[in-house]
Design a protein around this motif. Sequence first.
Motif, PDB file in Angstrom:
ATOM      1  N   MET A   1      47.086  23.695  66.413  1.00 50.07           N
ATOM      2  CA  MET A   1      47.034  23.568  64.957  1.00 50.07           C
ATOM      3  C   MET A   1      46.718  22.126  64.587  1.00 50.07           C
ATOM      4  SD  MET A   1      48.166  26.129  62.771  1.00 50.07           S
ATOM      5  CE  MET A   1      48.629  27.795  63.038  1.00 50.07           C
ATOM      6  N   LYS A   2      45.819  21.986  63.640  1.00 46.73           N
ATOM      7  CA  LYS A   2      45.469  20.667  63.113  1.00 46.73           C
ATOM      8  C   LYS A   2      45.869  20.615  61.648  1.00 46.73           C
ATOM      9  CE  LYS A   2      41.370  19.196  63.600  1.00 46.73           C
ATOM     10  NZ  LYS A   2      39.917  19.068  63.714  1.00 46.73           N
ATOM     11  N   ALA A   3      46.437  19.488  61.254  1.00 48.51           N
ATOM     12  CA  ALA A   3      46.900  19.324  59.877  1.00 48.51           C
ATOM     13  C   ALA A   3      46.283  18.073  59.266  1.00 48.51           C
ATOM     14  CB  ALA A   3      48.424  19.210  59.852  1.00 48.51           C
ATOM     15  N   ILE A   4      46.091  18.147  57.959  1.00 46.00           N
ATOM     16  CA  ILE A   4      45.662  16.969  57.206  1.00 46.00           C
ATOM     17  C   ILE A   4      46.535  16.864  55.959  1.00 46.00           C
ATOM     18  CG2 ILE A   4      43.816  18.185  55.952  1.00 46.00           C
ATOM     19  CD1 ILE A   4      42.257  15.442  56.168  1.00 46.00           C
ATOM     20  N   VAL A   5      46.957  15.658  55.668  1.00 47.84           N
ATOM     21  CA  VAL A   5      47.727  15.375  54.468  1.00 47.84           C
ATOM     22  C   VAL A   5      46.889  14.427  53.626  1.00 47.84           C
ATOM     23  CG1 VAL A   5      49.874  14.434  53.528  1.00 47.84           C
ATOM     24  CG2 VAL A   5      49.906  15.680  55.708  1.00 47.84           C
ATOM     25  N   LEU A   6      46.494  14.904  52.474  1.00 50.06           N
ATOM     26  CA  LEU A   6      45.635  14.154  51.560  1.00 50.06           C
ATOM     27  C   LEU A   6      46.434  13.746  50.336  1.00 50.06           C
ATOM     28  CD1 LEU A   6      42.758  16.701  51.908  1.00 50.06           C
ATOM     29  CD2 LEU A   6      42.601  14.329  52.666  1.00 50.06           C
ATOM     30  N   PHE A   7      46.181  12.556  49.833  1.00 49.58           N
ATOM     31  CA  PHE A   7      46.970  12.077  48.706  1.00 49.58           C
ATOM     32  C   PHE A   7      46.148  11.232  47.743  1.00 49.58           C
ATOM     33  CE2 PHE A   7      47.079   8.856  51.964  1.00 49.58           C
ATOM     34  CZ  PHE A   7      46.879   7.682  51.254  1.00 49.58           C
ATOM     35  N   ASP A   8      46.619  11.180  46.525  1.00 55.05           N
ATOM     36  CA  ASP A   8      46.197  10.201  45.523  1.00 55.05           C
ATOM     37  C   ASP A   8      47.453   9.379  45.247  1.00 55.05           C
ATOM     38  OD1 ASP A   8      44.701   8.838  43.582  1.00 55.05           O
ATOM     39  OD2 ASP A   8      45.465  10.146  41.996  1.00 55.05           O
ATOM     40  N   THR A   9      47.288   8.121  44.922  1.00 59.11           N
ATOM     41  CA  THR A   9      48.464   7.286  44.675  1.00 59.11           C
ATOM     42  C   THR A   9      48.160   6.244  43.608  1.00 59.11           C
ATOM     43  OG1 THR A   9      50.255   6.089  45.789  1.00 59.11           O
ATOM     44  CG2 THR A   9      48.010   5.564  46.488  1.00 59.11           C
ATOM     45  N   LEU A  10      49.167   5.864  42.882  1.00 58.79           N
ATOM     46  CA  LEU A  10      49.020   4.850  41.843  1.00 58.79           C
ATOM     47  C   LEU A  10      49.772   3.580  42.234  1.00 58.79           C
ATOM     48  CD1 LEU A  10      47.860   4.264  39.021  1.00 58.79           C
ATOM     49  CD2 LEU A  10      49.962   5.186  38.056  1.00 58.79           C
ATOM     50  N   PHE A  11      51.043   3.713  42.583  1.00 60.45           N
ATOM     51  CA  PHE A  11      51.878   2.575  42.962  1.00 60.45           C
ATOM     52  C   PHE A  11      52.109   2.500  44.475  1.00 60.45           C
ATOM     53  CE2 PHE A  11      53.271   3.402  38.562  1.00 60.45           C
ATOM     54  CZ  PHE A  11      53.074   2.144  38.010  1.00 60.45           C
ATOM     55  N   GLY A  12      51.551   3.451  45.251  1.00 60.96           N
ATOM     56  CA  GLY A  12      51.754   3.487  46.692  1.00 60.96           C
ATOM     57  C   GLY A  12      52.843   4.443  47.131  1.00 60.96           C
ATOM     58  N   ASN A  13      53.578   5.017  46.177  1.00 56.26           N
ATOM     59  CA  ASN A  13      54.685   5.911  46.524  1.00 56.26           C
ATOM     60  C   ASN A  13      54.210   7.223  47.137  1.00 56.26           C
ATOM     61  OD1 ASN A  13      56.828   4.207  45.601  1.00 56.26           O
ATOM     62  ND2 ASN A  13      56.182   4.676  43.518  1.00 56.26           N
ATOM     63  N   ILE A  45      37.311  19.075  55.806  1.00 57.41           N
ATOM     64  CA  ILE A  45      38.615  19.669  55.500  1.00 57.41           C
ATOM     65  C   ILE A  45      38.738  21.074  56.081  1.00 57.41           C
ATOM     66  CG2 ILE A  45      40.096  20.460  53.599  1.00 57.41           C
ATOM     67  CD1 ILE A  45      39.143  17.939  52.086  1.00 57.41           C
ATOM     68  N   VAL A  46      37.648  21.814  56.127  1.00 53.92           N
ATOM     69  CA  VAL A  46      37.695  23.178  56.652  1.00 53.92           C
ATOM     70  C   VAL A  46      38.029  23.234  58.139  1.00 53.92           C
ATOM     71  CG1 VAL A  46      36.152  24.153  54.902  1.00 53.92           C
ATOM     72  CG2 VAL A  46      35.196  23.263  57.025  1.00 53.92           C
ATOM     73  N   SER A  47      37.946  22.108  58.847  1.00 56.61           N
ATOM     74  CA  SER A  47      38.272  22.099  60.279  1.00 56.61           C
ATOM     75  C   SER A  47      39.783  22.046  60.526  1.00 56.61           C
ATOM     76  CB  SER A  47      37.588  20.910  60.975  1.00 56.61           C
ATOM     77  OG  SER A  47      38.161  19.689  60.555  1.00 56.61           O
ATOM     78  N   TYR A  48      40.575  21.916  59.460  1.00 56.32           N
ATOM     79  CA  TYR A  48      42.027  21.849  59.595  1.00 56.32           C
ATOM     80  C   TYR A  48      42.652  23.212  59.310  1.00 56.32           C
ATOM     81  CZ  TYR A  48      41.554  16.789  59.718  1.00 56.32           C
ATOM     82  OH  TYR A  48      41.211  15.506  60.069  1.00 56.32           O
ATOM     83  N   ASP A  49      43.771  23.495  60.001  1.00 53.20           N
ATOM     84  CA  ASP A  49      44.501  24.747  59.800  1.00 53.20           C
ATOM     85  C   ASP A  49      45.496  24.642  58.647  1.00 53.20           C
ATOM     86  OD1 ASP A  49      43.500  26.048  62.324  1.00 53.20           O
ATOM     87  OD2 ASP A  49      44.540  24.313  63.190  1.00 53.20           O
ATOM     88  N   PHE A  50      46.000  23.436  58.430  1.00 48.64           N
ATOM     89  CA  PHE A  50      47.016  23.175  57.406  1.00 48.64           C
ATOM     90  C   PHE A  50      46.549  22.013  56.541  1.00 48.64           C
ATOM     91  CE2 PHE A  50      50.724  20.611  56.112  1.00 48.64           C
ATOM     92  CZ  PHE A  50      51.359  21.531  55.293  1.00 48.64           C
ATOM     93  N   ILE A  51      46.611  22.220  55.226  1.00 47.29           N
ATOM     94  CA  ILE A  51      46.166  21.208  54.273  1.00 47.29           C
ATOM     95  C   ILE A  51      47.286  20.955  53.273  1.00 47.29           C
ATOM     96  CG2 ILE A  51      44.449  20.628  52.506  1.00 47.29           C
ATOM     97  CD1 ILE A  51      42.666  22.858  53.987  1.00 47.29           C
ATOM     98  N   ALA A  52      47.779  19.729  53.269  1.00 55.96           N
ATOM     99  CA  ALA A  52      48.788  19.327  52.287  1.00 55.96           C
ATOM    100  C   ALA A  52      48.140  18.353  51.315  1.00 55.96           C
ATOM    101  CB  ALA A  52      49.975  18.666  52.973  1.00 55.96           C
ATOM    102  N   LEU A  53      48.434  18.533  50.047  1.00 57.74           N
ATOM    103  CA  LEU A  53      47.886  17.663  49.008  1.00 57.74           C
ATOM    104  C   LEU A  53      49.008  17.140  48.140  1.00 57.74           C
ATOM    105  CD1 LEU A  53      44.815  19.796  47.920  1.00 57.74           C
ATOM    106  CD2 LEU A  53      44.724  17.518  48.897  1.00 57.74           C
ATOM    107  N   GLY A  54      48.949  15.843  47.844  1.00 55.94           N
ATOM    108  CA  GLY A  54      49.974  15.246  46.999  1.00 55.94           C
ATOM    109  C   GLY A  54      49.393  14.236  46.037  1.00 55.94           C
ATOM    110  N   ALA A  55      50.041  14.131  44.884  1.00 52.10           N
ATOM    111  CA  ALA A  55      49.582  13.210  43.844  1.00 52.10           C
ATOM    112  C   ALA A  55      50.758  12.774  42.982  1.00 52.10           C
ATOM    113  CB  ALA A  55      48.529  13.899  42.958  1.00 52.10           C
ATOM    114  N   PRO A  56      50.588  11.656  42.299  1.00 55.67           N
ATOM    115  CA  PRO A  56      51.608  11.291  41.325  1.00 55.67           C
ATOM    116  C   PRO A  56      51.500  12.205  40.104  1.00 55.67           C
ATOM    117  CG  PRO A  56      49.810   9.692  41.290  1.00 55.67           C
ATOM    118  CD  PRO A  56      49.521  10.666  42.397  1.00 55.67           C
TER     119      PRO A  56
END
Length: 168
Positions: A1-13, A45-56
């Motif tokens: 299994m391959k995972a990617i965690v993608l994020f947007d950030t404003l203050f770095g949190n 992104i399609v090469s990953y089995d798990f995709i996590a996305l986070g944003a402020p």
Amino acid sequence: MKAIVLFDTLFGNTEKIANSLVKGLQDEGIGADCMSIITADIDKIVSYDFIALGAPTQFETASRPMKEFLERLKDLDLKSKYGFAFDTRLDDIMAGSAAEYIEKKLETYGLKILRPYKSATVIWQEEKSEGQEGSKTQANLENRMETLFEETGREIGRLLQHKEKKQE
């Protein structure tokens, strides 16, 4: 299994939370990458089995860059993928939730939500600089949020391992 965690950030949190999630996934033996939505190659992104996305959370919903990124995902075939949404937000009922918005989009695109969305709380802190007038306001993660998301990453890692064994 391959995972990617993608994020947007404003203050770095949100980036700190994304890195904590990746550490937890890796602790469970899941190969995981972490990157900003600004530098992410949408076609990979399609090469990953798990995709996590986070944003402020901004104005009770996901940040504008995250909304634009999610719009770009709609043309990808993500139906066999697992997903998870997270955000950083003030601990206030009126704050809204970027993660709730992200999770709904992921479901719309056919991802199987592995675990309900989760929020890391931030608190506003005012810092006064010596010798300068006024103060600077900064949003900082509440204590133990990074530890909490490392555990969430481990939990998700165990779920992914279980799913992988069922497929064998």
